[in-house]
Design an enzyme around this catalytic site. Structure first.
Site, PDB file in Angstrom:
ATOM      1  CG  HIS A 103      36.218 134.907  37.259  1.00 39.59           C
ATOM      2  ND1 HIS A 103      36.989 134.171  36.384  1.00 39.59           N
ATOM      3  CD2 HIS A 103      35.115 134.145  37.517  1.00 39.59           C
ATOM      4  CE1 HIS A 103      36.387 133.030  36.123  1.00 39.59           C
ATOM      5  NE2 HIS A 103      35.250 132.972  36.795  1.00 39.59           N
ATOM      6  CB  CYS A 104      41.876 136.763  38.839  1.00 44.19           C
ATOM      7  SG  CYS A 104      41.657 137.450  37.197  1.00 44.19           S
TER       8      CYS A 104
END
Length: 380
Positions: free
Chosen positions: A371-372
């Site tokens: 997600h980062c």
């Protein structure tokens, strides 16, 4: 780019802060706060809103790391993980990856023909969740973007290029761009798309991002930027990782009134384990902006004694998954029982999507996850 996660054992020590200090980096000047010629994000409040992440996407945005000053001997492995994530997402939706001119050829070689690599938007690192624009829709075919004034997670990492990525992507797409009235990162704020946000105080109510701003002022700025009306706050963990405990490694919104928290082992009692339990309790007792009780689910984290990595700053977050069209892109860490249980949980939560579990251990040594390093552009 993250972060901290519940279940990290005390013996793991610091996350990317430890890694970056070891690399001997110095911070660049931060991006100026708020009002620019583009205006303020609050001008569009009520019209535009950041949707929940399971909506359809036009594309995913990513960035290519090429700094040996940041990654040192780990760079090659991290690049391989970024390429794996990009190729996997590209099976389901278009991926556009920003690379510096000198490393674009390598990015194209590793990512392959299904990923579009552009060299017109230079980057410092790979954490597109935090550096990229936050896309908003108005429900009537309109699309715009907000920049969160990225300042290297409180001037902990050089960011002269990354501080301009949000505005440059907006220009590339050809949509309006405004700066929010706060300094923050995309991984620091979760939205349900229906008026409710959640975040940690440690990331945002922090003098390294927003000196002199009260929690109430930050709430107003966050709601203006995201088209929301309520913020659920967690205390978080100060000063133990470069992000000051981003929420997206521990707690996520699934839908309006539905949230998920990655839980530590019962035997874990480090700062992140205690933080996760508090987040679960707070969410379970919360209501949404519309007054709906929050249905809060558990996602069991792995046993750090059973995962493959022995790196002290490793992030083992299943909760840091990415939703793309028709798929959930998540990580697996080598604790076979926990990996399979996480897969089963995600399959139950998203029965109409393929579950892809990737070995991204090299990226995890930087304290970040899938997600980062991704940023969705929703269909307008």
């Amino acid at each position: 780019m993250n972060d901290s996660v519940a279940g990290r054992h005390a013996r793991r020590g610091l996350s990317r802060r430890h890694f970056l200090v070891a690399a001997g980096l110095t911070a660049a000047a931060g991006t100026a706060l708020a009002t620019t010629s583009q205006g303020s994000a609050k001008a569009a409040r009520g019209a535009f809103r950041v949707p929940v992440e399971d909506v359809r996407h036009t594309r995913t945005w990513m960035a290519w790391p090429d700094s040996t000053a940041i990654w040192r001997g780990k760079l090659g492995g991290v690049q391989a993980d970024i390429a794996l994530i990009a190729r996997t997402i590209a099976k389901y939706e278009p991926v556009v990856l920003c690379a510096n001119p000198g490393s674009a050829a390598k990015a194209r070689s590793l990512c392959g023909p299904t990923v579009t690599v552009i060299s017109s938007i230079p980057v410092d690192d790979c954490w597109m969740r935090d550096t990229g624009p936050v896309f908003r829709t108005d429900g009537h075919g309109g699309l715009d973007t907000v920049g969160l004034n990225f300042n290297g997670w409180g001037d902990k990492q050089t960011h002269a290029k990354d501080g301009l990525v949000a505005e440059r992507i907006a220009a590339h797409v050809g949509v309006p761009f405004t700066y929010a009235d706060l300094v923050g990162e995309g991984g620091a704020i979760e939205q349900d798309g229906a008026g409710t946000l959640m975040a940690t105080r440690s990331s945002l109510v922090n003098r390294n991002r927003n000196p002199g701003m009260s929690e109430r002022q930050l709430e107003r700025a966050m709601c203006d930027a995201y088209g929301a009306s309520k913020v659920i706050w967690f205390d978080g963990v100060y000063g133990q990782d470069i992000t000051d405990d981003h929420v997206d490694a521990t707690s996520r919104f699934l839908a309006h009134g539905e949230a998920l928290v990655q839980m530590p082992l019962a035997s874990d009692n480090d700062a992140y384990a205690r933080d996760a339990r508090r987040q679960y309790s707070a969410l379970s007792a919360s209501t949404t902006a519309t007054g709906r009780p929050m249905d809060t689910m558990r996602l069991q984290g792995p046993d750090y004694n059973k995962i493959r990595s022995t790196d002290q700053g490793f992030l083992a977050s299943y909760a840091n998954f990415y939703l793309c069209n028709d798929a959930v892109i998540s990580a697996q860490f080598g604790d076979r029982r926990a990996d399979e249980a996480a897969r089963a949980t995600l399959a139950r939560l998203y029965p109409d999507r393929y579950i892809e579990q990737l070995d991204i251990d090299r990226l995890g040594t930087g304290g970040g996850g899938i997600h980062c390093v991704t940023q969705q552009q929703p269909v307008a």
